[in-house]
Design a protein around this motif. Structure first.
Motif, mmCIF file in Angstrom:
data_model
loop_
_atom_site.group_PDB
_atom_site.id
_atom_site.type_symbol
_atom_site.label_atom_id
_atom_site.label_comp_id
_atom_site.label_asym_id
_atom_site.label_seq_id
_atom_site.Cartn_x
_atom_site.Cartn_y
_atom_site.Cartn_z
ATOM 1 N N MET A 146 0.836 -1.206 0.000
ATOM 2 C CA MET A 146 0.000 0.000 0.000
ATOM 3 C C MET A 146 0.868 1.252 0.000
ATOM 4 N N LEU A 147 1.787 1.343 0.950
ATOM 5 C CA LEU A 147 2.624 2.546 1.044
ATOM 6 C C LEU A 147 3.480 2.730 -0.211
ATOM 7 N N CYS A 148 4.068 1.651 -0.688
ATOM 8 C CA CYS A 148 4.988 1.767 -1.836
ATOM 9 C C CYS A 148 4.262 2.185 -3.107
ATOM 10 N N THR A 149 3.106 1.560 -3.375
ATOM 11 C CA THR A 149 2.413 1.911 -4.622
ATOM 12 C C THR A 149 1.753 3.275 -4.519
ATOM 13 N N TRP A 150 1.272 3.636 -3.335
ATOM 14 C CA TRP A 150 0.683 4.979 -3.181
ATOM 15 C C TRP A 150 1.769 6.057 -3.245
ATOM 16 N N ALA A 151 2.972 5.723 -2.788
ATOM 17 C CA ALA A 151 4.081 6.679 -2.922
ATOM 18 C C ALA A 151 4.409 6.890 -4.401
ATOM 19 N N ARG A 152 4.428 5.787 -5.146
ATOM 20 C CA ARG A 152 4.711 5.873 -6.585
ATOM 21 C C ARG A 152 3.581 6.581 -7.337
ATOM 22 N N ASP A 153 2.332 6.202 -7.052
ATOM 23 C CA ASP A 153 1.202 6.660 -7.873
ATOM 24 C C ASP A 153 0.624 7.997 -7.418
ATOM 25 N N TYR A 154 0.701 8.285 -6.116
ATOM 26 C CA TYR A 154 0.029 9.478 -5.598
ATOM 27 C C TYR A 154 0.968 10.410 -4.841
ATOM 28 N N GLY A 155 2.243 10.038 -4.752
ATOM 29 C CA GLY A 155 3.213 10.936 -4.124
ATOM 30 C C GLY A 155 3.112 11.047 -2.617
ATOM 31 N N VAL A 156 2.486 10.051 -1.963
ATOM 32 C CA VAL A 156 2.394 10.112 -0.506
ATOM 33 C C VAL A 156 3.754 9.807 0.125
ATOM 34 N N VAL A 157 3.904 10.176 1.385
ATOM 35 C CA VAL A 157 5.075 9.801 2.177
ATOM 36 C C VAL A 157 4.548 9.054 3.394
ATOM 37 N N GLY A 158 5.417 8.308 4.093
ATOM 38 C CA GLY A 158 4.866 7.665 5.276
ATOM 39 C C GLY A 158 5.707 6.566 5.867
ATOM 40 N N THR A 159 5.113 5.952 6.881
ATOM 41 C CA THR A 159 5.802 4.943 7.678
ATOM 42 C C THR A 159 4.911 3.725 7.856
ATOM 43 N N GLY A 160 5.523 2.545 7.789
ATOM 44 C CA GLY A 160 4.824 1.310 8.094
ATOM 45 C C GLY A 160 5.534 0.585 9.225
ATOM 46 N N ILE A 161 4.749 -0.031 10.094
ATOM 47 C CA ILE A 161 5.310 -0.814 11.199
ATOM 48 C C ILE A 161 4.753 -2.219 11.112
#
Ligand code: SAH
Length: 248
Positions: free
Chosen positions: A50-65
């Motif tokens: 989720m984080l990786c594809t949303w970073a690629r497709d929508y430019g989000v930043v973030g953290t996963g635990i």
């Protein structure tokens, strides 16, 4: 510190550890109208799709635990593969009680609400990491059809019928917690098949490679029984979806 080894074996080849597909994840990101730079927190981030594809497709930043060492390693590799390592960070650790200093625009827990004792507790936990006006995402099973007996619920690998709600009741429960449901993307049977049936080939290949492992008998028994169990119970009775919530 890790999750039970059985999951690291049966789901080692999964990118998404839920009855959700690449297409559904993208649909969810589009539905949320994510903006570049939006901060996303993901508790129980699995292999980070989720984080990786949303970073690629929508430019989000973030953290996963995530508590799985293997899945967290896979998440980091996926971030490198998609060229988003500077946007997303993956922490191997306990998500229960995790509150981030940087408040998130989206705080998510997809398919791991046990980390805070259920949906209500997880919504409460995620709310502590959310900026005002932010969106909470909860990924959770629901009964597509209410099991007629407790035995059928157990066949779905639920502890009891009371573990899950039917969809209208699940939606109503978010209201009782003081949240508007502002979006939802539901899995379908094909998505459920991708999650469950993908385990079978993984188990078969693992068995062929590890015939003398201490878990070999367990995995053999699962591979023998899972297709029929899944088709009889889970596939008929369980649904799964991601629900987007905003505080009223
Ligand atoms: N959200 C991810 C993973 C869902 S599977 C996805 O959709 O792909 C549930 C995840 O919760 C697994 O990756 C498991 O390792 C993780 N997990 C289980 N207990 C945890 C805990 N106490 N803290 C952090 N992660 C946990």
């Amino acid at each position: 510190m890790d999750i039970p080894r059985i999951f690291n074996i049966t789901e080692s080849a999964h990118r998404i550890h839920n009855p959700f597909t690449t297409e559904k994840l993208a649909a969810l990101g589009a539905a949320l109208r994510l903006e570049t730079g939006t901060r996303v927190l993901d508790l129980g981030s699995g292999s980070g799709e989720m984080l990786c594809t949303w970073a690629r497709d929508y430019g989000v930043v973030g953290t996963g635990i995530d508590l799985s060492r293997l899945f967290t390693e896979q998440a980091k590799l996926r971030a490198e593969e998609l060229g988003v390592s500077d946007q997303v960070k993956f922490i191997h650790g306990e998500a229960a009680g995790y509150v981030s200093k940087d408040k998130a625009g989206v705080a998510a827990c997809l398919g791991a609400t046990w980390i805070a004792g259920g949906v209500a507790g997880t919504v409460g936990l995620l709310a502590q990491s959310l900026r005002p006006g932010g969106i909470i995402l909860i990924g959770e099973p629901y009964w597509r059809r209410l099991p007629p007996t407790e035995a059928v619920a157990k066949g779905c690998l639920a502890g009891s019928i009371a573990d899950f709600l039917i969809l209208p009741e699940l939606l109503a429960s978010f209201g009782r917690l003081g949240y508007d449901v502002v979006e939802m993307v539901l899995s379908d049977r094909d998505g459920y098949d991708r999650y469950e049936a993908a385990k079978w080939l993984t188990m078969r290949r693992w068995l062929d490679a590890n015939p003398d492992d201490e878990l070999a008998n367990d995995i053999r028994a699962r591979l023998t029984s899972e297709p029929e169990r899944y088709a009889t119970y889970t596939r008929e009775y369980l649904g799964w979806g991601v629900f987007a919530l905003m505080a009223r």
